[in-house]
Design an enzyme around this catalytic site. Structure first.
Site, PDB file in Angstrom:
ATOM      1  N   TYR A   1     -31.042 -11.266 -33.833  1.00 60.20           N
ATOM      2  CA  TYR A   1     -31.775 -12.457 -33.421  1.00 60.20           C
ATOM      3  C   TYR A   1     -33.279 -12.170 -33.372  1.00 60.20           C
ATOM      4  CZ  TYR A   1     -33.094 -16.485 -30.504  1.00 60.20           C
ATOM      5  OH  TYR A   1     -33.684 -17.630 -30.013  1.00 60.20           O
TER       6      TYR A   1
ATOM      7  N   SER B   1     -39.071 -17.631 -31.034  1.00 66.15           N
ATOM      8  CA  SER B   1     -38.578 -17.172 -29.737  1.00 66.15           C
ATOM      9  C   SER B   1     -39.511 -16.100 -29.210  1.00 66.15           C
ATOM     10  CB  SER B   1     -37.165 -16.596 -29.872  1.00 66.15           C
ATOM     11  OG  SER B   1     -36.767 -15.916 -28.691  1.00 66.15           O
TER      12      SER B   1
END
Length: 267
Positions: free
Chosen positions: A156, A143
């Site tokens: 995350y 990501s």
């Protein structure tokens, strides 16, 4: 462009929707046989039925937090297809968000289990099959958050940074065996995960989902130059290239598919 992967076998996690589903469809269109892994049942079956209209797909239900289920998934895939050539790890969750001081150990563990350790288990289980055959492609979905962290998404961000480092390590360990490992780092892609984020934002702001997306782009992603959510197919196109014969000199790379969201020239 001839990708040279007709009749290869791919295992795709998080395959029932989003980037996993889009990747499965592109690979199936190239003649790749697909084993789709997810913990769902109904949605997984529906996605497999859709892919079978253009190619061949096989559903495997597994919770990637459980090593025994991952090993059982490998046994099912090998029984079905006899080998595995490609592994694409798309499974992931947003995990706990908010103020760092309010996030518990349990919430950290859950995010790390799905976003990092699931990739570890999948690679440890399937790379030996590729190494034995002398050819393989592994693509781990990271990501933008891995290199451009956001304070309200710390678990995350940390997990995805771990994925980048893990992919680079794997690339060094197994390239000599013909197994090429790379990663892809998307940003704000239209998937069920970001749909849920925007639905929550819209409810909190008492506004429409479209307005929630527009304000999110302006306030939270000011460097996303294209000023829109990406499409799962746009990420899948890059993943498909990395799974192909055409990527034979790409090892340990991270491809950002982020609309310009990462402000620096970092990985």
């Amino acid at each position: 462009m001839e990708l040279g992967i007709n009749n290869k076998v791919a295992v795709i996690t998080g395959g029932d929707s989003g980037i996993g589903r889009a990747t499965a469809k592109l690979l199936a269109d190239e003649g790749v046989k697909i084993a789709l892994l997810d913990k769902t049942t109904e949605q997984l079956q529906a996605t497999v039925a859709d892919i079978n209209k253009i190619g061949e797909a096989y559903p495997v239900q597994a919770d990637l937090r459980n090593l025994d289920e991952v090993k059982a998934a490998k046994d099912q895939v090998l029984e079905k297809y006899g080998t595995v050539d490609i592994l694409v790890n798309c499974a992931g969750i947003t995990g706990a968000t908010g103020d760092f001081l309010d996030i518990s150990d349990e919430e950290w563990h859950e995010t790390l289990e799905v976003d990092l350790m699931a990739a570890v288990r999948m690679c440890r289980t399937f790379i030996p099959v590729m190494r034995d055959s002398g050819w393989g492609r592994v693509v781990l979905v990271a990501s933008e958050d891995a290199v451009q962290p956001y304070t309200d998404e710390m678990p995350y961000c940390a997990a995805k940074a771990g994925v980048l480092n893990f992919a680079k390590n794997l690339s060094k360990a197994y390239a000599e065996d013909g197994v090429l490992v790379n990663s892809v780092a998307p940003a704000f892609i239209a998937t069920p995960m970001t749909d849920a984020m925007m639905d929550q934002r819209a409810e909190k702001m008492d506004t429409s989902k479209e307005e929630a997306i527009a304000t999110f782009l302006k306030e939270k992603r000011p460097h996303l130059e294209l000023q829109r959510r990406g499409k799962a197919q746009e990420v899948a196109a890059v993943i498909t290239f990395l799974c192909s014969q055409q990527s034979s000199y790409v090892v340990g790379a991270n491809y950002r598919v982020d609309g310009g969201s990462v402000a620096s020239i970092s990985l």
